[in-house]
Design a protein around this motif. Structure first.
Motif, PDB file in Angstrom:
ATOM      1  N   UNK A 173       0.817  -1.211   0.000  1.00  0.00           N
ATOM      2  CA  UNK A 173       0.000   0.000   0.000  1.00  0.00           C
ATOM      3  C   UNK A 173       0.853   1.265   0.000  1.00  0.00           C
ATOM      4  N   UNK A 174       2.041   1.187   0.608  1.00  0.00           N
ATOM      5  CA  UNK A 174       2.916   2.358   0.676  1.00  0.00           C
ATOM      6  C   UNK A 174       3.356   2.815  -0.716  1.00  0.00           C
ATOM      7  N   UNK A 175       3.225   1.944  -1.708  1.00  0.00           N
ATOM      8  CA  UNK A 175       3.592   2.321  -3.071  1.00  0.00           C
ATOM      9  C   UNK A 175       2.632   3.343  -3.660  1.00  0.00           C
ATOM     10  N   UNK A 176       1.501   3.580  -2.974  1.00  0.00           N
ATOM     11  CA  UNK A 176       0.554   4.613  -3.389  1.00  0.00           C
ATOM     12  C   UNK A 176       0.656   5.850  -2.506  1.00  0.00           C
ATOM     13  N   UNK A 177       1.702   5.906  -1.690  1.00  0.00           N
ATOM     14  CA  UNK A 177       1.885   7.060  -0.831  1.00  0.00           C
ATOM     15  C   UNK A 177       1.251   6.874   0.531  1.00  0.00           C
ATOM     16  N   UNK A 178       1.276   7.903   1.365  1.00  0.00           N
ATOM     17  CA  UNK A 178       0.696   7.819   2.712  1.00  0.00           C
ATOM     18  C   UNK A 178      -0.827   7.784   2.645  1.00  0.00           C
ATOM     19  N   UNK A 179      -1.490   7.379   3.734  1.00  0.00           N
ATOM     20  CA  UNK A 179      -2.961   7.385   3.765  1.00  0.00           C
ATOM     21  C   UNK A 179      -3.517   8.764   3.448  1.00  0.00           C
ATOM     22  N   UNK A 180      -4.660   8.784   2.765  1.00  0.00           N
ATOM     23  CA  UNK A 180      -5.299  10.038   2.391  1.00  0.00           C
ATOM     24  C   UNK A 180      -6.524  10.271   3.262  1.00  0.00           C
ATOM     25  N   UNK A 181      -7.260  11.333   2.959  1.00  0.00           N
ATOM     26  CA  UNK A 181      -8.468  11.621   3.735  1.00  0.00           C
ATOM     27  C   UNK A 181      -9.526  10.531   3.547  1.00  0.00           C
ATOM     28  N   UNK A 182      -9.488   9.855   2.407  1.00  0.00           N
ATOM     29  CA  UNK A 182     -10.360   8.703   2.184  1.00  0.00           C
ATOM     30  C   UNK A 182      -9.574   7.456   2.547  1.00  0.00           C
TER      31      UNK A 182
END
Length: 355
Positions: free
Chosen positions: A154-163
């Motif tokens: 999941x980290x390959x998509x960056x940090x957690x977002x608001x969603x």
């Protein structure tokens, strides 16, 4: 956020139905364990809290309704499923039972509230012009597909977002569009073949430039459309299939040629469109997630040069305008491996006889 989960527990295959006494016993065992649970660790180590349940046992199994508190739908469903598996494993008399469907079930009002996002924004279902139930069904489908993307964390998509679901949705979108693009390439090949025969033209010279209504080939760089003949289309289908299959295995193998990079590029662009238009993910979040993803996925970025509008008007003799030498290339050369790739795993079909 509060979610209501409905899960089905079924008897082992071939087991006889439960009589009345056995149903009461199963209900007592399940209720005892459900009453004990305080928190459950779901995906990414996130804890969910079940604080109420309803239970109905029949001769064929049980239906469990759980009310849980979780940061996102995916955490709620995966955490609830993990909880039920653990209960069955720890209960000797129910150890052979199976967990069937386990998903969030909410009212339309609850769905609207869950998907509205920030108070100052209009509801996401309104933004994309789809009924709220269609958006929710699409998101649930992509969440279910997300676990098949094994080549990236999941980290390959960056940090957690608001969603909180967005990274899971992005993973699922890649898997979904890989299947769709493969099917569309097959249709493009059929179209090229049929149109070439129907117009009594030489198949070898009938290209995507002569056809209308192609799906994938018309999304490749327009300048080279007259190069996309039947042979190219078949090679690109094989190339894309190889790249897309790598998504489901670990570790990730980056694209080994320009054609492979283009196949991945088309996949990412289609996944972005799916997330924004049908899963109601914020466009800025989608752009940010895939910017990070692309930094992990590619070894080379030469495919981006092919989409530059300036290349369409560049002088083929001007090396400064075309430093990568694409203007002098035939699109069939895109299947040749990058020079720095050692032992590229090429499909035999894309290797020319004179290579």
């Amino acid at each position: 956020m509060e979610y209501r989960i409905t899960a089905e527990l079924t008897l082992p295959v071939g087991a006889t139905g439960l009589d009345g006494l056995q149903q009461q016993g199963a209900a007592a065992l399940l209720s005892e364990w459900l009453d004990r649970v305080a928190t459950v660790e779901g995906p990414e180590g996130v804890e969910i809290t079940p604080y109420d349940h309803r239970l109905k046992v029949s001769s064929t199994g049980a239906v469990v309704e759980l009310l849980v508190d979780a940061p996102a739908l995916s955490f709620a469903e995966n955490g609830a499923e993990a909880l039920l598996h653990e209960i069955l494993e720890r209960t000797e008399l129910l150890a052979d039972w199976q967990v069937g469907k386990c998903e969030v079930t909410v009212s339309d009002a609850e769905l609207a509230e869950a998907l509205e996002g920030r108070p100052e924004e209009e509801p996401v279902a309104t933004r994309v012009g789809l009924p709220i139930e269609d958006v929710t069904a699409q998101r649930r489908r992509l969440l279910a597909l997300s676990s098949r993307l094994r080549a990236f964390e999941l980290e390959s998509f960056g940090p957690p977002t608001e969603d909180p679901d967005s990274r899971f949705l992005a993973a699922g979108a890649l898997i979904d569009r890989a299947s769709v693009l493969t099917e569309e390439l097959l249709l493009d090949i059929m179209t090229l073949d049929e149109e070439a025969e129907s117009l009594d033209k030489d198949e070898a010279h009938w290209t995507a430039d002569d056809s209308e209504g192609l799906f994938v080939l018309h999304d490749l760089p327009v300048r080279y459309r007259h190069h996309y003949d039947l042979s190219f289309a078949k090679k690109f289908l094989i190339t894309a299939s190889v790249v897309y299959s790598r998504l489901t295995a670990s570790p990730w193998v980056p694209p080994a040629s320009t054609a492979e990079s283009l196949a991945l590029y088309l996949l990412v662009e289609n996944a972005k469109e799916l997330l924004v238009s049908f899963a109601a993910v914020d466009p800025d979040e989608v752009t940010a997630m895939f910017a990070v993803f692309e930094s992990h996925a590619y070894r080379h970025h030469d495919h981006e040069w092919l989409y530059l509008e300036d290349l369409d008007t560049a002088d083929p003799e001007d090396s400064a305008a075309d430093p990568l030498g694409f203007l002098a290339q035939d699109a069939h050369s895109w299947f040749v491996p990058y020079p720095d790739v050692e032992n590229p795993a090429l499909h035999p079909y894309v290797i020319e006889d004179d290579d």
